[in-house]
Design a protein around this motif. Structure first.
Motif, PDB file in Angstrom:
ATOM      1  N   HIS A 139       0.827  -1.199   0.000  1.00  0.00           N
ATOM      2  CA  HIS A 139       0.000   0.000   0.000  1.00  0.00           C
ATOM      3  C   HIS A 139       0.865   1.253   0.000  1.00  0.00           C
ATOM      4  CE1 HIS A 139      -3.052  -2.889   1.464  1.00  0.00           C
ATOM      5  NE2 HIS A 139      -3.933  -2.020   1.010  1.00  0.00           N
ATOM      6  N   GLY A 184      -2.366   4.138   3.298  1.00  0.00           N
ATOM      7  CA  GLY A 184      -3.123   2.903   3.341  1.00  0.00           C
ATOM      8  C   GLY A 184      -4.402   2.916   2.540  1.00  0.00           C
ATOM      9  N   ARG A 188      -3.757   0.479  -2.767  1.00  0.00           N
ATOM     10  CA  ARG A 188      -2.884  -0.682  -2.890  1.00  0.00           C
ATOM     11  C   ARG A 188      -2.356  -0.751  -4.319  1.00  0.00           C
ATOM     12  NH1 ARG A 188      -1.734  -5.193  -0.041  1.00  0.00           N
ATOM     13  NH2 ARG A 188      -0.927  -6.978  -1.200  1.00  0.00           N
TER      14      ARG A 188
END
Length: 418
Positions: free
Chosen positions: A7, A11, A14
């Motif tokens: 990632h 976050g 991805r």
């Protein structure tokens, strides 16, 4: 070479491509020459798909920093994957400085430059304006050196979004080291700030305003003073001096922030908002940023305040900064001094993405340009009219990368789509 799939820093994205970590430039050349699709991956601090590829991602964090200072020419050459924090420490140790730093020192040199990342200050250009030369691995695997003085169209090669090739080495202008004092003021009345906006941002080497857009006051002003260019007092445009260190977010410890209260320190320890040795947060946030011409700053700010009922519930904090004009084709401040309206959002991506078109519509009358590495909705059709050299950049990319090896879905949507 180690291969991973991971990632980004926040976050929220991805990477779809496998990530490889070459240990030298020769390996980068071989990877690029043999790839059908490939892009560089920096410190992963982008919040959108700009760094991804349908093929392979090349992370440059395995290359030696190889920091080389030319004290006569006042330049430093450094590996593209080196972070600004690492570079700043070495420059300060040797008695030199960069003209500016971004809020975070943890970002990579090449990634920050490629996306037009900046610091703050009426007279300070973005980080990319310090670039005097680049080494680029082109689609054939050739290592090409280009420079400010002798390469035609160099101004189109610096903020290039990774579309021309993989930058492996960067040469930057430097100057003698200098000291900075940082002061924080709280609860500045919006009326005073907007009536005196030029005086506020021009009061010191660098000024940042933090707000959540709600209420009648700006939460904080961070004032960074160089060479005594700011006379600190108990008040600043109606705001009062903080009596202890502050974090931009209310109620959060300032331990991760660079030192305040007017304590003088090296540029490398004050120009960024957050300390190199500490992680500023866990990355659980989203970011957007929009740039408007200086002359439209007050009207653009008022437009955002008018949207506070929609913005404030989603935003953690916003930062307002000024940046000097430059000649870099895809820079947010190409041909115009600019003011950046930055949004650090709560990790509620669907709600944020639903709000972005509303914000962009409100800012459209002000010739808004988004930060390339952060969340925005505008496509190439909307962006081309606000970048005078947009078509020139597309032609440059066609010459450098005729097969589209370095393109991805993000670039097709935002740059190359017609």
């Amino acid at each position: 070479m180690n291969q991973t799939s991971e990632h980004n820093w926040a976050g929220n994205y991805r990477y779809t491509a496998p990530i490889v970590h070459p240990s030298n430039v020769e390996q980068v050349q071989l990877l690029v020459a043999g790839a059908t699709g490939v892009r560089a991956l920096g410190s992963r601090h982008s919040f959108n798909a700009i760094a991804d590829s349908a093929g392979t991602l090349v992370a440059l964090d395995g290359l030696d920093d190889n920091i080389v200072i030319d004290s006569a020419a006042l330049t430093v050459a450094v590996s593209a994957g080196t972070t600004y924090g690492t570079l700043a420490v070495e420059l300060q140790r040797r008695g030199f400085a960069l003209h500016n730093l971004a809020s975070l020192p943890h970002i990579s040199v090449a990634g920050a430059i490629a996306t037009g990342t900046h610091g703050s200050g009426d007279r300070n250009g973005s980080l990319a304006t310090a670039v005097s030369a680049l080494e680029i691995v082109t689609g054939s695997g050739e290592l090409l050196r280009v420079d400010r003085d002798s390469t035609p169209d160099f101004a189109g090669m610096v903020v290039a979004l990774g579309a021309l090739g993989i930058v492996t080495r960067v040469t930057l202008d430097i100057e003698p080291s200098f000291a900075v004092q940082q002061f924080v003021y709280e609860n500045l009345p919006w009326s005073a700030v907007l009536q005196n906006f030029d005086a506020v941002t021009g009061s010191a080497y660098s000024v940042s305003l933090f707000t959540n857009w709600h209420g009648d006051t700006v939460d904080q002003a961070w004032v960074k003073s160089r060479d005594g260019d700011f006379s600190a007092g108990a008040a600043f445009f109606g705001g009062s001096a903080a009596t202890a260190g502050r974090h931009p977010l209310p109620g959060i410890s300032a331990i991760n922030c660079t030192e305040q209260l007017g304590v003088a320190g090296a540029w490398s320890e004050r120009l960024a908002h957050f300390r190199l040795a500490l992680t500023p947060s866990n990355g659980d946030e989203l970011q957007s940023e929009y740039h408007v011409p200086r002359e439209h700053a007050v009207a653009a700010i008022e437009a955002m305040r008018a949207l506070s009922l929609r913005i404030t519930p989603l935003v953690l904090v916003s930062e307002i900064r000024s940046i000097a004009a430059d000649d870099l084709w895809l820079s947010s401040t190409y041909g115009r001094a600019g003011v950046a309206l930055h949004f650090t959002w709560k990790p509620e991506q669907a709600a944020v993405e639903a709000l972005l078109p509303v914000i962009e519509a409100a800012l459209a009358p002000f010739l808004v340009r988004p930060h390339w590495g952060k969340l925005f909705q505008a496509d190439a059709a909307a962006l081309a009219p606000v970048y005078p050299r947009f078509d020139d950049f597309r032609a440059l990319a066609d010459r450098f990368d005729p097969t589209g090896k370095f393109r991805n879905a993000f670039l097709e949507r935002t740059v190359f789509g017609r």
